[in-house]
Enzyme design. Structure first.
Site, PDB file in Angstrom:
ATOM      1  N   SER A  32       0.833  -1.218   0.000  1.00  0.00           N
ATOM      2  CA  SER A  32       0.000   0.000   0.000  1.00  0.00           C
ATOM      3  C   SER A  32       0.866   1.268   0.000  1.00  0.00           C
ATOM      4  CB  SER A  32      -0.995  -0.001   1.166  1.00  0.00           C
ATOM      5  OG  SER A  32      -0.323   0.140   2.391  1.00  0.00           O
ATOM      6  N   ASN A  33       2.034   1.215   0.632  1.00  0.00           N
ATOM      7  CA  ASN A  33       2.932   2.383   0.589  1.00  0.00           C
ATOM      8  C   ASN A  33       3.506   2.583  -0.818  1.00  0.00           C
ATOM      9  OD1 ASN A  33       3.379   3.849   3.206  1.00  0.00           O
ATOM     10  ND2 ASN A  33       3.559   1.728   3.914  1.00  0.00           N
ATOM     11  N   ASN A 126      13.664   4.198   4.540  1.00  0.00           N
ATOM     12  CA  ASN A 126      12.752   3.154   5.017  1.00  0.00           C
ATOM     13  C   ASN A 126      11.614   3.829   5.761  1.00  0.00           C
ATOM     14  OD1 ASN A 126      11.779   0.535   5.818  1.00  0.00           O
ATOM     15  ND2 ASN A 126      12.595   0.948   7.853  1.00  0.00           N
ATOM     16  N   HIS A 128       8.950   3.220   8.859  1.00  0.00           N
ATOM     17  CA  HIS A 128       8.755   2.350  10.028  1.00  0.00           C
ATOM     18  C   HIS A 128       7.475   2.793  10.749  1.00  0.00           C
ATOM     19  CE1 HIS A 128       9.983  -0.401  13.176  1.00  0.00           C
ATOM     20  NE2 HIS A 128       9.568   0.510  14.038  1.00  0.00           N
TER      21      HIS A 128
HETATM   22  C1  GAR Z   1       3.953  -0.687   6.821  1.00  0.00           C
HETATM   23  O1  GAR Z   1       3.206  -0.402   7.964  1.00  0.00           O
HETATM   24  C2  GAR Z   1       5.423  -0.402   7.085  1.00  0.00           C
HETATM   25  O2  GAR Z   1       5.642   0.718   7.905  1.00  0.00           O
HETATM   26  C3  GAR Z   1       5.838  -1.667   7.785  1.00  0.00           C
HETATM   27  O3  GAR Z   1       5.195  -2.692   7.068  1.00  0.00           O
HETATM   28  C4  GAR Z   1       3.959  -2.178   6.529  1.00  0.00           C
HETATM   29  C5  GAR Z   1       3.917  -2.479   5.055  1.00  0.00           C
HETATM   30  O4  GAR Z   1       2.649  -2.204   4.520  1.00  0.00           O
HETATM   31  N1  GAR Z   1       7.260  -1.802   7.783  1.00  0.00           N
HETATM   32  C6  GAR Z   1       7.941  -2.287   8.824  1.00  0.00           C
HETATM   33  O5  GAR Z   1       7.416  -2.721   9.819  1.00  0.00           O
HETATM   34  C7  GAR Z   1       9.453  -2.284   8.647  1.00  0.00           C
HETATM   35  N2  GAR Z   1      10.105  -2.399   9.903  1.00  0.00           N
HETATM   36  P1  GAR Z   1       2.431  -2.083   2.938  1.00  0.00           P
HETATM   37  O6  GAR Z   1       3.027  -3.345   2.305  1.00  0.00           O
HETATM   38  O7  GAR Z   1       0.930  -2.049   2.792  1.00  0.00           O
HETATM   39  O8  GAR Z   1       3.101  -0.851   2.470  1.00  0.00           O
END
Ligand code: GAR
Length: 214
Positions: A32-33, A126, A128
């Site tokens: 989603s990011n 990154n 977080h």
């Molecule tokens: C997000 O919340 C990101 O911040 C986290 O994984 C999720 C990915 O969501 N990342 C971590 O925890 C890294 N330490 P997405 O695949 O929907 O973007």
């Protein structure tokens, strides 16, 4: 007719002279990011282009999105190689082949090899899902972060975009935004609220990085 031809020529010249920052997005999950970044680059008319999606999973939301939007994909895991050094070298080679300028980790659940970190020093971010330096480090990812935030009785959490160095979640902070923790939150409801925040924060951080590099 003549004028139309002239316009076409002008558009072509614009394309040829545009020097957009070439971005690789690293993902492991829903992506989603990645989608938010992709949409923001168009909506905000940023001088950047996502040219590669790197993933340790061949099938995931992020890879699907890349395929649907004609973004090149690169599936790579340590298991495909005889040694970690070979794995790292292959990753670096693919990034060079695609002339990548910036790496954005967006839910990438693997440690990036040190040689890649060194090659992209100050050019790798990154996101977080917490207010670093709180709730970071090895094992702190995804839902584990939000479970820990609730267990600690925090009233506020948030999201952080930081530069990547050789240590988990320890690089310099670029941008942070807070999100309230509600008394009836579960790790899942909190994760959803933080994720919504991330979708605006990461494009803002990218914009900040692009402005810095001008
Ligand atoms: C997000 O919340 C990101 O911040 C986290 O994984 C999720 C990915 O969501 N990342 C971590 O925890 C890294 N330490 P997405 O695949 O929907 O973007």
């Amino acid at each position: 007719m003549k004028q139309q031809h002239g316009e076409k020529k002008c558009k072509l010249m614009t394309i040829m002279t545009t020097n957009k920052t070439r971005i690789a997005v690293f993902c492991s999950g829903g992506g989603s990011n990645f989608k938010a970044l992709f949409q923001a680059i168009t909506a905000r008319q940023l001088s950047a282009e996502i040219v590669l999606c790197v993933s340790n999973r061949s099938q995931c939301g992020a890879m699907e999105f890349a395929h649907e939007n004609n973004i090149a994909t690169f599936h790579i895991t340590e298991k495909q190689f005889a040694s970690f050094d070979d794995f790292a070298a292959a990753m670096l080679q693919e990034l060079k082949k695609n002339q990548v300028n910036i790496i954005l980790l967006a839910g990438y659940m693997r440690k990036v090899p040190d040689v890649v970190v060194a090659a992209f020093s100050d050019k790798m971010l990154n996101i977080h899902p917490a207010l670093l330096p709180k709730f970071g480090g090895e094992g702190m990812y995804g839902i584990h972060v939000h479970t820990a935030v609730l267990a600690a009785g925090e009233t506020e959490t948030g999201a952080t975009v930081h530069f990547v160095n050789e240590e988990y979640d320890k690089g310099a902070l670029l941008l942070q935004r807070s999100v309230p923790v509600l008394s009836n939150d579960t790790p899942e409801t909190l994760a959803a609220r933080v994720l919504e925040c991330e979708h605006a924060l990461y494009p803002d951080a990218l914009e900040k990085l692009l402005t810095r590099q001008k």
